[in-house]
Design an enzyme around this catalytic site. Sequence first.
Site, PDB file in Angstrom:
ATOM      1  N   TRP A 325      55.960  36.295  56.111  1.00  9.92           N
ATOM      2  CA  TRP A 325      54.990  35.565  55.288  1.00  9.92           C
ATOM      3  C   TRP A 325      55.110  34.064  55.526  1.00  9.92           C
ATOM      4  O   TRP A 325      54.111  33.343  55.513  1.00  9.92           O
ATOM      5  CB  TRP A 325      55.237  35.886  53.811  1.00  9.92           C
ATOM      6  CG  TRP A 325      54.360  35.138  52.855  1.00  9.92           C
ATOM      7  CD1 TRP A 325      53.143  35.523  52.370  1.00  9.92           C
ATOM      8  CD2 TRP A 325      54.628  33.856  52.244  1.00  9.92           C
ATOM      9  NE1 TRP A 325      52.631  34.573  51.517  1.00  9.92           N
ATOM     10  CE2 TRP A 325      53.532  33.538  51.411  1.00  9.92           C
ATOM     11  CE3 TRP A 325      55.688  32.958  52.318  1.00  9.92           C
ATOM     12  CZ2 TRP A 325      53.469  32.362  50.667  1.00  9.92           C
ATOM     13  CZ3 TRP A 325      55.628  31.781  51.581  1.00  9.92           C
ATOM     14  CH2 TRP A 325      54.533  31.495  50.771  1.00  9.92           C
ATOM     15  N   HIS A 326      56.339  33.595  55.778  1.00  7.35           N
ATOM     16  CA  HIS A 326      56.563  32.168  55.924  1.00  7.35           C
ATOM     17  C   HIS A 326      56.024  31.612  57.245  1.00  7.35           C
ATOM     18  O   HIS A 326      55.704  30.423  57.316  1.00  7.35           O
ATOM     19  CB  HIS A 326      58.053  31.834  55.807  1.00  7.35           C
ATOM     20  CG  HIS A 326      58.541  31.806  54.397  1.00  7.35           C
ATOM     21  ND1 HIS A 326      58.948  32.942  53.728  1.00  7.35           N
ATOM     22  CD2 HIS A 326      58.679  30.788  53.516  1.00  7.35           C
ATOM     23  CE1 HIS A 326      59.326  32.614  52.506  1.00  7.35           C
ATOM     24  NE2 HIS A 326      59.168  31.310  52.345  1.00  7.35           N
ATOM     25  N   GLY A 327      55.943  32.424  58.251  1.00  4.55           N
ATOM     26  CA  GLY A 327      55.426  31.880  59.500  1.00  4.55           C
ATOM     27  C   GLY A 327      55.450  32.864  60.642  1.00  4.55           C
ATOM     28  O   GLY A 327      56.196  33.849  60.625  1.00  4.55           O
ATOM     29  N   PHE A 478      52.630  26.874  55.390  1.00  5.88           N
ATOM     30  CA  PHE A 478      52.674  28.312  55.139  1.00  5.88           C
ATOM     31  C   PHE A 478      51.459  28.798  54.358  1.00  5.88           C
ATOM     32  O   PHE A 478      51.263  29.961  54.179  1.00  5.88           O
ATOM     33  CB  PHE A 478      53.953  28.679  54.377  1.00  5.88           C
ATOM     34  CG  PHE A 478      55.204  28.197  55.069  1.00  5.88           C
ATOM     35  CD1 PHE A 478      55.379  28.416  56.430  1.00  5.88           C
ATOM     36  CD2 PHE A 478      56.178  27.520  54.358  1.00  5.88           C
ATOM     37  CE1 PHE A 478      56.523  27.957  57.069  1.00  5.88           C
ATOM     38  CE2 PHE A 478      57.336  27.067  55.009  1.00  5.88           C
ATOM     39  CZ  PHE A 478      57.491  27.284  56.353  1.00  5.88           C
TER      40      PHE A 478
END
Length: 478
Positions: A325-327, A478
């Site tokens: 989800w963060h990257g 993000f």
Amino acid sequence: MLFNSLDFAVFLPIVFSLYWFVTNHNLRLQNALIVAASYVFYGWWDWRFLSLIIFSTLVDYSIGRRLKNEEKQSTRKVLLWTSIIVNLGFLGFFKYYNFFLDNFITAFSFFGQEIQPNTLNIILPVGISFYTFQTLSYTIDVYKKKLEPTEDFIAFSAFVCFFPQLVAGPIERATNLLPQFYKKRNFEYDKAVDGMRQILWGLFKKVVIADNCAEYVNLIFNNYQDYNGSTLLIGAIFFTFQIYGDFSGYSDIAIGTSRLFGFDLKQNFATPYFSRDIAEFWRRWHISLSTWFRDYLYIPLGGSRGGTLMKVRNTFIIFLVSGFWHGANWTFIVWGGLNALYFLPLLLLKHNRTNLGVVAEGRMLPSLRELFQMGTTFMLTVLTWVFFRSDSLNQAFEIIYSIITLKEGNSYFLNPISNQSISKEIVLILFLLLIEYASLKVNKYNNRFIFIQIVILAIMVTLLAPPASDLSFIYFQF
């Protein structure tokens, strides 16, 4: 628009004045002003991407209304999955298209097949990961009949695009934030003052702690091959406080700004660096995301109710998805995997809920055992943040290897990072930790006199330690 910019310093008083002095007698008009202000706030970055927010709003509003009158379970599932596919489809395209394409090319190259498809120059819309999860919470809760779908399109639009937390959270649940748009809001002086205090403290963490740390972190990580192990360790520790000051600072400003307009957002950070194990850390770090994954992914998968294999599977899924989800980079996936490895022993030994209270509860100072637990947890966290900050896995592994082996090389005395600058930043970090620890002892700033003293100290330190440069918030990417 950045919270730490002159633009926002002009924008906020204008919206505040219109909200309380022009539209205060009409709830629907107040909500419409919030929508308009939020679109200006977001469009200040790039107005073209407003279409994504508006489309997502229309889709989930319409699906929510359909779910209200639909009793056939198969049709309800189709509606739910339509919302999930549309929202995650946009997120997947803008955030992960090139990642999957690059890895697809690499996989074929490994087997000797050369393919050269065209990559796209895709701009990642600011905050898409946050507002996507926020709108999904609405559809899922309506599907599960935990929330009555709204008929008020303006209120729903305001919920989706509420500018204080639009681009970097906290990720609000529809069950908490949406009903607040239905109720008449009256100006409360004490609430507004508390909001201003929280904004000030958030700016201190962002401008004084995070931005000053960023100067050293960028220099060290961008030239990591030139530095010795101790300097790289300093860089990793500074990033640990940079990301905390940056992200929790944003959350504080968002929560404080919301209070100026009569809204209450959920707490997103709760002194995470005083955690005694990784489970406690994740109950205190980015709380809105952790609880979102817990309620909408981990528990539906079975949580920790099944056998050992299911517990291991679910733990890795939740942390790997959190990392992704963060990257779109393998560094984030490894970051999530490391946290899963840290968490698993606690879960399997049923120690994951041992430390539910605050450290040194009922006492002024922590015990030696608690100090050791906090120190160990902190250093494990520093290790994972190396992966989070690095541009590649190779860079992360080289930095960690250099730290562990105490690699020789240039020290910070021989480059633009001066001994005096390092010492100054360490003092500021210690000041932050002192205030954070004091907050545990005065029950979340309920002691007004002590908190006023804290605010005065924060102003003094802010004046004495101006930032080296203006930097955007880390979580905007993000």
